[in-house]
Scaffold this motif. Structure first.
Motif, mmCIF file in Angstrom:
data_model
loop_
_atom_site.group_PDB
_atom_site.id
_atom_site.type_symbol
_atom_site.label_atom_id
_atom_site.label_comp_id
_atom_site.label_asym_id
_atom_site.label_seq_id
_atom_site.Cartn_x
_atom_site.Cartn_y
_atom_site.Cartn_z
ATOM 1 N N GLY A 246 2.450 -2.738 1.081
ATOM 2 C CA GLY A 246 1.834 -3.667 0.137
ATOM 3 C C GLY A 246 1.071 -3.000 -0.980
ATOM 4 N N ILE A 247 1.711 -2.064 -1.657
ATOM 5 C CA ILE A 247 1.068 -1.396 -2.787
ATOM 6 C C ILE A 247 0.672 -2.436 -3.839
ATOM 7 C CG2 ILE A 247 1.383 0.300 -4.623
ATOM 8 C CD1 ILE A 247 1.313 1.487 -1.780
ATOM 9 N N GLY A 248 -0.591 -2.397 -4.246
ATOM 10 C CA GLY A 248 -1.075 -3.316 -5.273
ATOM 11 C C GLY A 248 -1.539 -4.668 -4.762
ATOM 12 N N PHE A 249 -1.429 -4.903 -3.473
ATOM 13 C CA PHE A 249 -1.853 -6.191 -2.907
ATOM 14 C C PHE A 249 -3.166 -6.004 -2.153
ATOM 15 C CE2 PHE A 249 2.329 -7.369 -4.035
ATOM 16 C CZ PHE A 249 2.390 -8.763 -4.039
ATOM 17 N N GLY A 250 -4.270 -6.212 -2.852
ATOM 18 C CA GLY A 250 -5.571 -6.000 -2.246
ATOM 19 C C GLY A 250 -5.907 -4.522 -2.130
ATOM 20 N N LYS A 251 -5.529 -3.735 -3.149
ATOM 21 C CA LYS A 251 -5.813 -2.297 -3.175
ATOM 22 C C LYS A 251 -6.226 -1.876 -4.571
ATOM 23 C CE LYS A 251 -2.833 -2.378 0.529
ATOM 24 N NZ LYS A 251 -1.962 -3.519 0.892
ATOM 25 N N THR A 252 -7.138 -0.931 -4.627
ATOM 26 C CA THR A 252 -7.467 -0.307 -5.902
ATOM 27 C C THR A 252 -6.378 0.708 -6.243
ATOM 28 O OG1 THR A 252 -8.701 1.513 -4.911
ATOM 29 C CG2 THR A 252 -9.925 -0.523 -5.372
ATOM 30 N N HIS A 253 -6.431 1.256 -7.446
ATOM 31 C CA HIS A 253 -5.474 2.291 -7.816
ATOM 32 C C HIS A 253 -5.568 3.496 -6.873
ATOM 33 C CE1 HIS A 253 -4.466 -0.065 -11.181
ATOM 34 N NE2 HIS A 253 -5.401 0.339 -12.021
ATOM 35 N N GLU A 254 -6.777 3.858 -6.501
ATOM 36 C CA GLU A 254 -6.942 5.005 -5.594
ATOM 37 C C GLU A 254 -6.411 4.680 -4.202
ATOM 38 O OE1 GLU A 254 -7.616 8.051 -6.225
ATOM 39 O OE2 GLU A 254 -7.994 7.675 -8.353
ATOM 40 N N HIS A 255 -6.619 3.446 -3.750
ATOM 41 C CA HIS A 255 -6.019 3.037 -2.468
ATOM 42 C C HIS A 255 -4.503 3.204 -2.514
ATOM 43 C CE1 HIS A 255 -9.643 0.134 -1.720
ATOM 44 N NE2 HIS A 255 -9.878 1.326 -1.197
ATOM 45 N N ASN A 256 -3.905 2.758 -3.609
ATOM 46 C CA ASN A 256 -2.449 2.868 -3.748
ATOM 47 C C ASN A 256 -1.993 4.317 -3.636
ATOM 48 O OD1 ASN A 256 -2.103 0.077 -4.199
ATOM 49 N ND2 ASN A 256 -2.439 0.309 -6.390
ATOM 50 N N LEU A 257 -2.682 5.219 -4.338
ATOM 51 C CA LEU A 257 -2.294 6.628 -4.317
ATOM 52 C C LEU A 257 -2.442 7.229 -2.920
ATOM 53 C CD1 LEU A 257 -3.812 7.924 -7.675
ATOM 54 C CD2 LEU A 257 -1.438 7.324 -7.196
ATOM 55 N N THR A 258 -3.489 6.852 -2.218
ATOM 56 C CA THR A 258 -3.685 7.361 -0.856
ATOM 57 C C THR A 258 -2.538 6.920 0.049
ATOM 58 O OG1 THR A 258 -6.090 7.370 -1.089
ATOM 59 C CG2 THR A 258 -5.213 7.301 1.150
ATOM 60 N N LEU A 259 -2.142 5.662 -0.044
ATOM 61 C CA LEU A 259 -1.033 5.163 0.776
ATOM 62 C C LEU A 259 0.271 5.862 0.422
ATOM 63 C CD1 LEU A 259 -1.915 1.371 0.670
ATOM 64 C CD2 LEU A 259 -1.982 2.825 2.697
ATOM 65 N N LEU A 260 0.504 6.083 -0.866
ATOM 66 C CA LEU A 260 1.753 6.710 -1.281
ATOM 67 C C LEU A 260 1.821 8.171 -0.841
ATOM 68 C CD1 LEU A 260 1.955 5.089 -4.801
ATOM 69 C CD2 LEU A 260 3.584 4.739 -2.932
ATOM 70 N N ARG A 261 0.702 8.880 -0.890
ATOM 71 C CA ARG A 261 0.704 10.287 -0.473
ATOM 72 C C ARG A 261 1.087 10.438 0.999
ATOM 73 N NH1 ARG A 261 -4.638 10.360 -2.894
ATOM 74 N NH2 ARG A 261 -4.476 11.031 -5.077
ATOM 75 N N SER A 262 0.743 9.444 1.794
ATOM 76 C CA SER A 262 0.921 9.564 3.246
ATOM 77 C C SER A 262 1.796 8.454 3.813
ATOM 78 C CB SER A 262 -0.452 9.553 3.937
ATOM 79 O OG SER A 262 -1.243 10.644 3.510
ATOM 80 N N ILE A 263 2.716 7.936 3.011
ATOM 81 C CA ILE A 263 3.502 6.784 3.453
ATOM 82 C C ILE A 263 4.378 7.106 4.660
ATOM 83 C CG2 ILE A 263 5.480 7.162 1.925
ATOM 84 C CD1 ILE A 263 5.423 4.071 1.444
ATOM 85 N N GLY A 264 4.643 8.398 4.887
ATOM 86 C CA GLY A 264 5.421 8.767 6.063
ATOM 87 C C GLY A 264 4.777 8.339 7.369
ATOM 88 N N LEU A 265 3.469 8.132 7.372
ATOM 89 C CA LEU A 265 2.788 7.663 8.583
ATOM 90 C C LEU A 265 3.424 6.390 9.120
ATOM 91 C CD1 LEU A 265 0.346 7.697 10.584
ATOM 92 C CD2 LEU A 265 -0.879 6.309 8.892
ATOM 93 N N PHE A 266 3.887 5.513 8.220
ATOM 94 C CA PHE A 266 4.352 4.190 8.637
ATOM 95 C C PHE A 266 5.666 4.233 9.406
ATOM 96 C CE2 PHE A 266 1.329 3.566 5.245
ATOM 97 C CZ PHE A 266 0.523 2.568 5.771
ATOM 98 N N HIS A 267 6.328 5.401 9.455
ATOM 99 C CA HIS A 267 7.486 5.532 10.351
ATOM 100 C C HIS A 267 7.065 5.346 11.801
ATOM 101 C CE1 HIS A 267 10.263 6.724 7.238
ATOM 102 N NE2 HIS A 267 9.481 7.702 6.850
ATOM 103 N N GLY A 268 5.787 5.602 12.080
ATOM 104 C CA GLY A 268 5.292 5.436 13.438
ATOM 105 C C GLY A 268 5.346 4.013 13.941
ATOM 106 N N LEU A 269 5.504 3.060 13.046
ATOM 107 C CA LEU A 269 5.629 1.655 13.450
ATOM 108 C C LEU A 269 6.963 1.379 14.136
ATOM 109 C CD1 LEU A 269 4.186 0.072 10.181
ATOM 110 C CD2 LEU A 269 3.037 0.154 12.417
ATOM 111 N N GLY A 270 7.913 2.306 14.006
ATOM 112 C CA GLY A 270 9.231 2.103 14.613
ATOM 113 C C GLY A 270 10.120 1.178 13.831
ATOM 114 N N CYS A 271 9.775 0.901 12.583
ATOM 115 C CA CYS A 271 10.541 0.015 11.705
ATOM 116 C C CYS A 271 10.969 0.794 10.462
ATOM 117 C CB CYS A 271 9.692 -1.178 11.251
ATOM 118 S SG CYS A 271 9.010 -2.176 12.582
ATOM 119 N N ALA A 272 12.001 0.302 9.794
ATOM 120 C CA ALA A 272 12.337 0.841 8.481
ATOM 121 C C ALA A 272 11.224 0.478 7.499
ATOM 122 C CB ALA A 272 13.671 0.292 8.009
ATOM 123 N N ILE A 273 11.044 1.315 6.474
ATOM 124 C CA ILE A 273 9.975 1.120 5.491
ATOM 125 C C ILE A 273 10.566 0.639 4.175
ATOM 126 C CG2 ILE A 273 8.114 2.216 4.187
ATOM 127 C CD1 ILE A 273 7.926 4.302 6.401
#
Length: 342
Positions: A246-273
């Motif tokens: 949810g980039i841009g949905f209830g996030k600041t610009h810095e929040h967005n960048l933090t999520l994008l830098r580490s988006i590989g974490l979300f593979h841990g959910l066991g779902c496609a991203i």
């Protein structure tokens, strides 16, 4: 204290060592992970130290979604049949323009078309179900007759989703993570359709009013993990779920960048991203482009960075430009033969 999370440090190329683990069964791989835990500094560990459940989540191949194999990057084209979407409101506001726009996306390389009849841009207000259906349904009905490309309905409402599925839609994409309408998850389970669950903070009208997190990466991960568990308990298989931070949905610009830098974490959910960054405000800020419709270069740059971390689906406005960039990205990293059937 919360349980630790593990982000794979993703790599690609011919220097793959023998003990490297495959990321979600694909050509990308990793030998180390970053251990993330609240109130603790990150630590780099060998992938061999992964707990068994995390190893399985990070390495298991992702099954096809809506008939699309996820063995290569997929492109979801955005078709907003609304008058007020943030970047293209009104462009596809009538049936003829929407139909032509969707068919052009298919011809340009879209693997799926995501049709939305209600704007969920920051500051927007909800509309009635009848109006949302009236906007989206004619286009879905026409496209389901004219193309075999899967159609996604972008909605928070069970009544709208049911009408769209009856008309030929094959996936339900809910920006509220199935929290807006309690009837939507049971509907999708009963119909046996895949879903996309997106993280957002607050409702569209107020979500950008000073959003705050204790740790944006772990907070978003935990929220998605909770929503996915609820969907699984409702009868939707994990293999039929796309996860979107949810980039841009209830996030600041810095929040967005933090999520994008580490988006590989979300593979841990066991779902496609699924990653949706197309034309968003942070691209305008850091790319120094005020016009949303001129943000294709920045959108593509961020999308390719996501692919390098194993993102399986890019949700975009600029399909032709993105498809070309993805083909070149594949050719450079994996060889020309990998794009022969693209």
């Amino acid at each position: 204290m919360s349980a630790p999370r593990f982000r794979p440090l993703v790599q690609c190329g011919e220097g793959r060592p023998g003990g490297a683990l495959p990321l979600t069964g694909g050509p990308l791989w990793f030998t180390h992970v970053e251990r993330l835990e609240r109130a603790m500094p990150p630590r780099i560990l060998p992938a061999t130290d992964l707990p068994a459940d995390w190893r399985e989540a990070l390495t298991a191949p992702r099954p096809a979604i809506a008939g699309l194999r996820l063995d290569r990057p997929r492109i979801m084209g955005i078709l907003n049949v609304t008058p007020d979407s943030f970047s293209d409101g009104g462009v596809h506001g009538d049936f003829t323009a929407a139909r032509q726009g969707a068919l052009a996306m298919v011809a340009a390389g879209a693997d799926m078309i995501d049709i939305g009849g209600e704007s969920t841009r920051p500051g927007s207000s909800a509309i009635g179900e009848a109006e949302e259906i009236a906007r989206a349904l004619p286009v879905i009905e026409a496209l389901s007759q004219e193309t075999r490309t899967p159609i996604s309905i972008d909605t928070r409402k069970a009544t709208v989703a049911a009408a769209a599925l009856d008309a030929g839609a094959a996936l339900v994409n809910d920006v509220s993570a199935f929290a807006y309408d309690a009837a939507l998850a049971p509907l999708c389970a009963a119909r046996g359709v895949p879903v996309c669950v997106m993280h957002s903070k607050g409702d569209p009208k107020t979500m950008q009013d000073d959003p705050r997190y204790d740790d944006v990466l772990l907070d978003v991960y935990d929220a998605l993990e909770e929503r996915i568990a609820l969907l699984v308990s409702a009868g939707i298989p994990r293999s039929a779920i796309l996860a979107d931070p949810g980039i841009g949905f209830g996030k600041t610009h810095e929040h967005n960048l933090t999520l994008l830098r580490s988006i590989g974490l979300f593979h841990g959910l066991g779902c496609a991203i699924l990653l949706g960054v197309s034309r968003k405000g942070f691209i305008g800020r850091f790319g120094r482009e005020k016009r949303a419709e001129a943000r294709a270069p920045g959108s593509i740059a961020v999308g390719l960075a996501g692919l390098a971390q194993g993102v399986q689906v890019l949700r975009v406005h600029d399909v032709a430009e993105t498809a070309q960039a993805v083909r070149l990205w594949q050719a450079v990293h994996f060889g020309a033969e990998e794009i022969a059937d693209a």
